[in-house]
Design an enzyme around this catalytic site. Sequence first.
Site, PDB file in Angstrom:
ATOM      1  N   TYR A   1     -25.351  19.192 -18.172  1.00 52.54           N
ATOM      2  CA  TYR A   1     -24.230  19.860 -18.791  1.00 52.54           C
ATOM      3  C   TYR A   1     -24.854  20.252 -20.104  1.00 52.54           C
ATOM      4  O   TYR A   1     -24.163  21.470 -20.701  1.00 52.54           O
ATOM      5  CB  TYR A   1     -22.966  19.165 -18.823  1.00 52.54           C
ATOM      6  CG  TYR A   1     -22.291  18.686 -17.612  1.00 52.54           C
ATOM      7  CD1 TYR A   1     -21.724  19.666 -16.740  1.00 52.54           C
ATOM      8  CD2 TYR A   1     -22.888  17.700 -16.921  1.00 52.54           C
ATOM      9  CE1 TYR A   1     -21.363  19.483 -15.434  1.00 52.54           C
ATOM     10  CE2 TYR A   1     -22.298  17.449 -15.585  1.00 52.54           C
ATOM     11  CZ  TYR A   1     -21.580  18.223 -14.927  1.00 52.54           C
ATOM     12  OH  TYR A   1     -21.004  18.140 -13.541  1.00 52.54           O
TER      13      TYR A   1
ATOM     14  N   PHE B   1     -10.386  11.732 -16.167  1.00 50.16           N
ATOM     15  CA  PHE B   1      -9.872  12.582 -15.392  1.00 50.16           C
ATOM     16  C   PHE B   1     -11.137  13.194 -14.356  1.00 50.16           C
ATOM     17  O   PHE B   1     -10.901  14.104 -13.659  1.00 50.16           O
ATOM     18  CB  PHE B   1      -9.427  13.724 -16.078  1.00 50.16           C
ATOM     19  CG  PHE B   1     -10.070  14.473 -17.220  1.00 50.16           C
ATOM     20  CD1 PHE B   1     -11.063  15.334 -16.732  1.00 50.16           C
ATOM     21  CD2 PHE B   1     -10.037  13.954 -18.395  1.00 50.16           C
ATOM     22  CE1 PHE B   1     -11.915  15.854 -17.567  1.00 50.16           C
ATOM     23  CE2 PHE B   1     -10.923  14.823 -19.455  1.00 50.16           C
ATOM     24  CZ  PHE B   1     -11.868  15.479 -19.125  1.00 50.16           C
TER      25      PHE B   1
END
Length: 419
Positions: free
Chosen positions: A133, A419
């Site tokens: 990322y 999440f």
Amino acid sequence: MKKSAGYRSVSVPEERLDEFFDVVQWAFVGEWLREDRQDYVDALPIERARAVEVTDAHRGAPGTLAGVHASFGTEMVVPGGRRVPTAGLSWLGVHPGHRRRGLMTTMIHDHFERSLARGEAVSVLYAMEAPIYARFGYGMGSQTVKAEIPRGAKMWDVDGADELTVRLERASFERHDALVAGLQARLSRPGTVLNAVGSGRNARFTDPVGNRRGMEKWRIAIVEDRGEPVAYAFFRRHARSSVGIHDGVCQVREHGSLTPAAAQRLWQTLTDFDLVETTMTENLATDDPLLHQLKDPRGVRSKVIDNLWVRLLDVPTALAAREYMRDCDVVVQLTDKHVPANAGAWRIAVAGGEATVTRTDDAPDLTMDVRHLSQCYLGGTSMESLAAAGLVREHTAGRARELAVAMLSPVAPLANWDF
């Protein structure tokens, strides 16, 4: 030919969710139980589920899904207790039969474009593989302490803790969603990601059998002050014994406390269950109250790992959304390969805690990639430390420190909802 040729980006309607979940199982190495399907449906923000679909028979069977992703529409707390519209990227994976074809880049660009169109100035995620990322402008915005706490760990007394009461119940979306959302909305720690909007809101309550590994279903501990909730934690236990000695474990997931007394009462409960010798958690801020309240911090086995990865999508909007600790006037030259609108020179002028961020033709004081600015956004990383590491280039002496002091947070950032 472009690497990603032969594919197109599509939304995933509810009738195609089995295809979506099949790609996820391939990408994340696992076989899901059919009985767990509804839990995964409940955890997915279906209206924001996306995929790349094969269109060229040379790439695979046309119409099949090769990669998937989704995002939660939410808000994140930033320094000063303010909130910024945020897209929580999740469920991102490529089928192993379609790797090395640029599909990850295609999906992240799709995510960036759609998030910006919705007015979400920041994207955040939890990284399964961190190096991936950084290539797309994400910086490690917060860290967490992963800890194993022995039963009955002694703590320094905190006034009022003994006067609070605790309820222990089986976690239920119907009974506890409003309570958890209400407490979550009152937390002020930077990095706090608030309850999602739309489908997928009950993701924190889902509990697939395949994930339990012999543990009980999620329970919830609720600390109350004269009937008013002031802390909560999701937890579950696993009883086990070795040579006649009970040495079970308690796993704590999401938790939050409004006061020091509430934090102590919560952890006194979570670390003192019968038949449980160790309480484990991965969601402690590096300055969490528990770490200061423990009398013997060495008695806790711990390590620091990455928590939330942050990516500024709309640099001026994101920077203006947070509060600053000191006035500054710094020109930053940004590179941003994936959101070109962020690239160029920006003047960050802070007065009275408020930032004005404008384009400028002035010579830069600092040069950096957007991931470095993103890493410092929540105040947990010092800009000067990145300059000392050679990642940020300082053209004007002292400006890295000037911006570092302005952007630092008095408390460490943390996202407590995974999440």
